[in-house]
Design a protein around this motif. Sequence first.
Motif, PDB file in Angstrom:
ATOM      1  N   ALA A  36       0.836  -1.203   0.000  1.00  0.00           N
ATOM      2  CA  ALA A  36       0.000   0.000   0.000  1.00  0.00           C
ATOM      3  C   ALA A  36       0.867   1.247   0.000  1.00  0.00           C
ATOM      4  N   ASP A  37       1.939   1.241   0.784  1.00  0.00           N
ATOM      5  CA  ASP A  37       2.853   2.377   0.806  1.00  0.00           C
ATOM      6  C   ASP A  37       3.507   2.595  -0.555  1.00  0.00           C
ATOM      7  N   ARG A  38       3.940   1.514  -1.177  1.00  0.00           N
ATOM      8  CA  ARG A  38       4.578   1.627  -2.496  1.00  0.00           C
ATOM      9  C   ARG A  38       3.604   2.179  -3.528  1.00  0.00           C
ATOM     10  N   TRP A  39       2.347   1.767  -3.474  1.00  0.00           N
ATOM     11  CA  TRP A  39       1.354   2.249  -4.439  1.00  0.00           C
ATOM     12  C   TRP A  39       1.140   3.756  -4.261  1.00  0.00           C
ATOM     13  N   GLY A  40       1.018   4.208  -3.039  1.00  0.00           N
ATOM     14  CA  GLY A  40       0.860   5.638  -2.774  1.00  0.00           C
ATOM     15  C   GLY A  40       2.066   6.437  -3.229  1.00  0.00           C
ATOM     16  N   LEU A  41       3.257   5.918  -2.992  1.00  0.00           N
ATOM     17  CA  LEU A  41       4.477   6.596  -3.434  1.00  0.00           C
ATOM     18  C   LEU A  41       4.595   6.633  -4.956  1.00  0.00           C
ATOM     19  N   PHE A  42       4.166   5.561  -5.610  1.00  0.00           N
ATOM     20  CA  PHE A  42       4.208   5.516  -7.075  1.00  0.00           C
ATOM     21  C   PHE A  42       3.371   6.644  -7.670  1.00  0.00           C
ATOM     22  N   VAL A  43       2.162   6.792  -7.188  1.00  0.00           N
ATOM     23  CA  VAL A  43       1.292   7.858  -7.689  1.00  0.00           C
ATOM     24  C   VAL A  43       1.837   9.219  -7.272  1.00  0.00           C
ATOM     25  N   GLY A  44       2.418   9.311  -6.085  1.00  0.00           N
ATOM     26  CA  GLY A  44       2.974  10.562  -5.596  1.00  0.00           C
ATOM     27  C   GLY A  44       4.155  11.073  -6.407  1.00  0.00           C
ATOM     28  N   GLU A  45       4.827  10.192  -7.109  1.00  0.00           N
ATOM     29  CA  GLU A  45       5.967  10.613  -7.935  1.00  0.00           C
ATOM     30  C   GLU A  45       5.531  11.396  -9.164  1.00  0.00           C
ATOM     31  N   TRP A  46       4.268  11.377  -9.508  1.00  0.00           N
ATOM     32  CA  TRP A  46       3.793  12.125 -10.672  1.00  0.00           C
ATOM     33  C   TRP A  46       3.769  13.624 -10.398  1.00  0.00           C
ATOM     34  N   ALA A  47       3.490  14.017  -9.159  1.00  0.00           N
ATOM     35  CA  ALA A  47       3.320  15.432  -8.831  1.00  0.00           C
ATOM     36  C   ALA A  47       4.527  16.286  -9.219  1.00  0.00           C
ATOM     37  N   PRO A  48       5.764  15.921  -8.850  1.00  0.00           N
ATOM     38  CA  PRO A  48       6.897  16.764  -9.236  1.00  0.00           C
ATOM     39  C   PRO A  48       7.052  16.891 -10.752  1.00  0.00           C
ATOM     40  N   THR A  49       6.710  15.832 -11.464  1.00  0.00           N
ATOM     41  CA  THR A  49       6.796  15.893 -12.926  1.00  0.00           C
ATOM     42  C   THR A  49       5.807  16.911 -13.478  1.00  0.00           C
ATOM     43  N   PHE A  50       4.575  16.874 -12.986  1.00  0.00           N
ATOM     44  CA  PHE A  50       3.577  17.845 -13.447  1.00  0.00           C
ATOM     45  C   PHE A  50       3.986  19.270 -13.089  1.00  0.00           C
ATOM     46  N   PHE A  51       4.500  19.476 -11.875  1.00  0.00           N
ATOM     47  CA  PHE A  51       4.921  20.813 -11.483  1.00  0.00           C
ATOM     48  C   PHE A  51       6.097  21.293 -12.340  1.00  0.00           C
ATOM     49  N   ALA A  52       7.047  20.419 -12.632  1.00  0.00           N
ATOM     50  CA  ALA A  52       8.188  20.789 -13.474  1.00  0.00           C
ATOM     51  C   ALA A  52       7.725  21.136 -14.890  1.00  0.00           C
ATOM     52  N   MET A  53       6.781  20.364 -15.407  1.00  0.00           N
ATOM     53  CA  MET A  53       6.246  20.671 -16.737  1.00  0.00           C
ATOM     54  C   MET A  53       5.507  22.010 -16.718  1.00  0.00           C
ATOM     55  N   GLY A  54       4.808  22.308 -15.614  1.00  0.00           N
ATOM     56  CA  GLY A  54       4.137  23.598 -15.481  1.00  0.00           C
ATOM     57  C   GLY A  54       5.122  24.748 -15.500  1.00  0.00           C
ATOM     58  N   VAL A  55       6.235  24.591 -14.805  1.00  0.00           N
ATOM     59  CA  VAL A  55       7.266  25.633 -14.789  1.00  0.00           C
ATOM     60  C   VAL A  55       7.843  25.820 -16.189  1.00  0.00           C
ATOM     61  N   ALA A  56       8.135  24.717 -16.871  1.00  0.00           N
ATOM     62  CA  ALA A  56       8.690  24.812 -18.227  1.00  0.00           C
ATOM     63  C   ALA A  56       7.705  25.499 -19.174  1.00  0.00           C
ATOM     64  N   LEU A  57       6.441  25.159 -19.067  1.00  0.00           N
ATOM     65  CA  LEU A  57       5.438  25.797 -19.925  1.00  0.00           C
ATOM     66  C   LEU A  57       5.292  27.279 -19.588  1.00  0.00           C
ATOM     67  N   ARG A  58       5.363  27.617 -18.315  1.00  0.00           N
ATOM     68  CA  ARG A  58       5.255  29.025 -17.925  1.00  0.00           C
ATOM     69  C   ARG A  58       6.421  29.829 -18.475  1.00  0.00           C
ATOM     70  N   ILE A  59       7.613  29.254 -18.460  1.00  0.00           N
ATOM     71  CA  ILE A  59       8.777  29.925 -19.044  1.00  0.00           C
ATOM     72  C   ILE A  59       8.548  30.151 -20.535  1.00  0.00           C
TER      73      ILE A  59
END
Length: 93
Positions: A36-59
């Motif tokens: 259960a912990d691994r599953w939550g962490l797996f999905v949680g790893e998407w957030a930094p990617t989305f935020f980084a893509m948001g920063v790149a698009l904003r630039i």
Amino acid sequence: MGIRSGMMYTAGIISVGASFASWLLSKEVEQDIARADRWGLFVGEWAPTFFAMGVALRIEETRQEIISGRPEEERREEERMGRRLSGRMTAGV
């Protein structure tokens, strides 16, 4: 492609919530707490990617504003008005 930085920031925030929800649901369904912990962490790893893509698009959006010499919102509104007017012209013909 029509993807804006705000969309990526929203996806990042949603993925944080989805991470917590998936961890909570997996914790109830799974017998093994580590899985259960691994599953939550797996999905949680998407957030930094989305935020980084948001920063790149904003630039990129900011760069386009500087190149065009006018704010992106103003340019988009002008394009929308142009499409509306061209649609009315072709509909009237």
